[in-house]
Design an enzyme around this catalytic site. Sequence first.
Site, PDB file in Angstrom:
ATOM      1  N   GLY A 214      28.073 -16.616   8.823  1.00  0.00           N
ATOM      2  CA  GLY A 214      26.681 -17.063   8.856  1.00  0.00           C
ATOM      3  C   GLY A 214      26.248 -18.067   7.801  1.00  0.00           C
TER       4      GLY A 214
ATOM      5  CG  ASP B 168      18.721  -6.884   7.847  1.00  0.00           C
ATOM      6  OD1 ASP B 168      17.567  -6.501   7.665  1.00  0.00           O
ATOM      7  OD2 ASP B 168      19.359  -6.647   8.897  1.00  0.00           O
ATOM      8  CB  THR B 169      20.656  -3.039   5.441  1.00  0.00           C
ATOM      9  OG1 THR B 169      21.970  -3.593   5.412  1.00  0.00           O
ATOM     10  CG2 THR B 169      20.170  -2.910   6.874  1.00  0.00           C
ATOM     11  N   GLY B 170      21.115  -5.004   2.889  1.00  0.00           N
ATOM     12  CA  GLY B 170      21.734  -5.121   1.572  1.00  0.00           C
ATOM     13  C   GLY B 170      23.129  -4.499   1.501  1.00  0.00           C
TER      14      GLY B 170
ATOM     15  CB  THR C 231      26.770  -7.496   3.806  1.00  0.00           C
ATOM     16  OG1 THR C 231      26.448  -7.040   5.112  1.00  0.00           O
ATOM     17  CG2 THR C 231      27.955  -8.423   3.867  1.00  0.00           C
ATOM     18  CG  LEU C 232      24.666  -9.638  -0.235  1.00  0.00           C
ATOM     19  CD1 LEU C 232      23.329 -10.217  -0.645  1.00  0.00           C
ATOM     20  CD2 LEU C 232      25.781 -10.615  -0.580  1.00  0.00           C
TER      21      LEU C 232
ATOM     22  CE  LYS D 128      16.190  -9.866   9.033  1.00  0.00           C
ATOM     23  NZ  LYS D 128      16.349  -9.464  10.441  1.00  0.00           N
TER      24      LYS D 128
ATOM     25  CG  ASP E  64      25.662 -14.642  15.223  1.00  0.00           C
ATOM     26  OD1 ASP E  64      25.459 -14.246  14.046  1.00  0.00           O
ATOM     27  OD2 ASP E  64      26.234 -13.930  16.080  1.00  0.00           O
TER      28      ASP E  64
ATOM     29  NE  ARG F 227      28.166 -17.940  14.197  1.00  0.00           N
ATOM     30  CZ  ARG F 227      27.976 -16.812  13.519  1.00  0.00           C
ATOM     31  NH1 ARG F 227      27.141 -16.789  12.503  1.00  0.00           N
ATOM     32  NH2 ARG F 227      28.613 -15.709  13.875  1.00  0.00           N
TER      33      ARG F 227
HETATM   34  P1  IMP Z   1      22.868  -6.704   5.581  1.00  0.00           P
HETATM   35  O1  IMP Z   1      22.092  -5.815   6.517  1.00  0.00           O
HETATM   36  O2  IMP Z   1      22.023  -7.124   4.401  1.00  0.00           O
HETATM   37  O3  IMP Z   1      24.169  -6.089   5.194  1.00  0.00           O
HETATM   38  O4  IMP Z   1      23.163  -8.043   6.380  1.00  0.00           O
HETATM   39  C1  IMP Z   1      24.285  -8.153   7.164  1.00  0.00           C
HETATM   40  C2  IMP Z   1      24.380  -9.412   7.948  1.00  0.00           C
HETATM   41  O5  IMP Z   1      23.670  -9.193   9.155  1.00  0.00           O
HETATM   42  C3  IMP Z   1      23.764 -10.694   7.397  1.00  0.00           C
HETATM   43  O6  IMP Z   1      24.543 -11.355   6.447  1.00  0.00           O
HETATM   44  C4  IMP Z   1      23.694 -11.492   8.697  1.00  0.00           C
HETATM   45  O7  IMP Z   1      24.960 -12.027   8.999  1.00  0.00           O
HETATM   46  C5  IMP Z   1      23.312 -10.419   9.705  1.00  0.00           C
HETATM   47  N1  IMP Z   1      21.874 -10.447   9.955  1.00  0.00           N
HETATM   48  C6  IMP Z   1      20.884  -9.719   9.376  1.00  0.00           C
HETATM   49  N2  IMP Z   1      19.684 -10.050   9.869  1.00  0.00           N
HETATM   50  C7  IMP Z   1      19.915 -11.030  10.789  1.00  0.00           C
HETATM   51  C8  IMP Z   1      19.066 -11.821  11.638  1.00  0.00           C
HETATM   52  O8  IMP Z   1      17.827 -11.712  11.667  1.00  0.00           O
HETATM   53  N3  IMP Z   1      19.706 -12.730  12.437  1.00  0.00           N
HETATM   54  C9  IMP Z   1      21.044 -12.915  12.448  1.00  0.00           C
HETATM   55  N4  IMP Z   1      21.872 -12.209  11.666  1.00  0.00           N
HETATM   56  C10 IMP Z   1      21.316 -11.282  10.837  1.00  0.00           C
HETATM   57 MG    MG Z   2      25.993 -12.830   6.675  1.00  0.00          MG
END
Ligand code: IMP
Ligand code: MG
Length: 182
Positions: A43, A102-104, A106-107, A130, A158, A164
């Site tokens: 992404g 988003d949820t955090g 991944t990081l 977010k 995506d 993308r």
């Molecule tokens: P996390 O929830 O912070 O671990 O985010 C995981 C991954 O989900 C992000 O890096 C994006 O690749 C994907 N993601 C989260 N929110 C969105 C969205 O609104 N659109 C597209 N991909 C998203």
């Molecule tokens: Mg990502």
Amino acid sequence: MEQPGFKTLIEADDIQRRVREMAECISVDYPESSPLFIVLLKGAFIFAADLTRNLSIPHEIDFITLFSYQNGTKRSADVGVINHIRSHIEGRDIIIVDEIVDTGHTLSRLIRTLKDHNARSHRICTLLDKPDTREVKIDVDYVGFTIPDVFVVGYGLDYRERYRNLPFIAELTPEIKNTINS
Ligand code: IMP
Ligand code: MG
């Protein structure tokens, strides 16, 4: 330019302007340590390309693929690594480049890995944040835009591997979702 069915949230020109500002901030903050940018695939590839082309400091770039979204817009706390970082991490100043926090989860997974490899410092640079959907605490250092809890596509983001390439950020409408699902 808006395409039919897309609800634009952030215009292409506004993204470009903000990315230039972010690159300027980073260039001021890291005048001499030649930081290593770790870009989260897939992404963040477009954001990282524009960000790094606007930097005025020496730097290196590497890529990592983590996954948390199994499918569509469904979230998961289960984060895996697909390809690992090959660069030397120990003692380096790291800037993680992500397109959206988003949820955090991944990081938080990636930060654990960087700590294991004794990075000197790490900061997070994301185009979109977010905060309303956060499940684990993450300190985000450089944020392009804060957005509400909507699923967005474009500029690297995506929905089922589509959109993308859009130069703007758009909200995923039911109309677009149906086009892909049908
Ligand atoms: P996390 O929830 O912070 O671990 O985010 C995981 C991954 O989900 C992000 O890096 C994006 O690749 C994907 N993601 C989260 N929110 C969105 C969205 O609104 N659109 C597209 N991909 C998203
Ligand atoms: Mg990502």
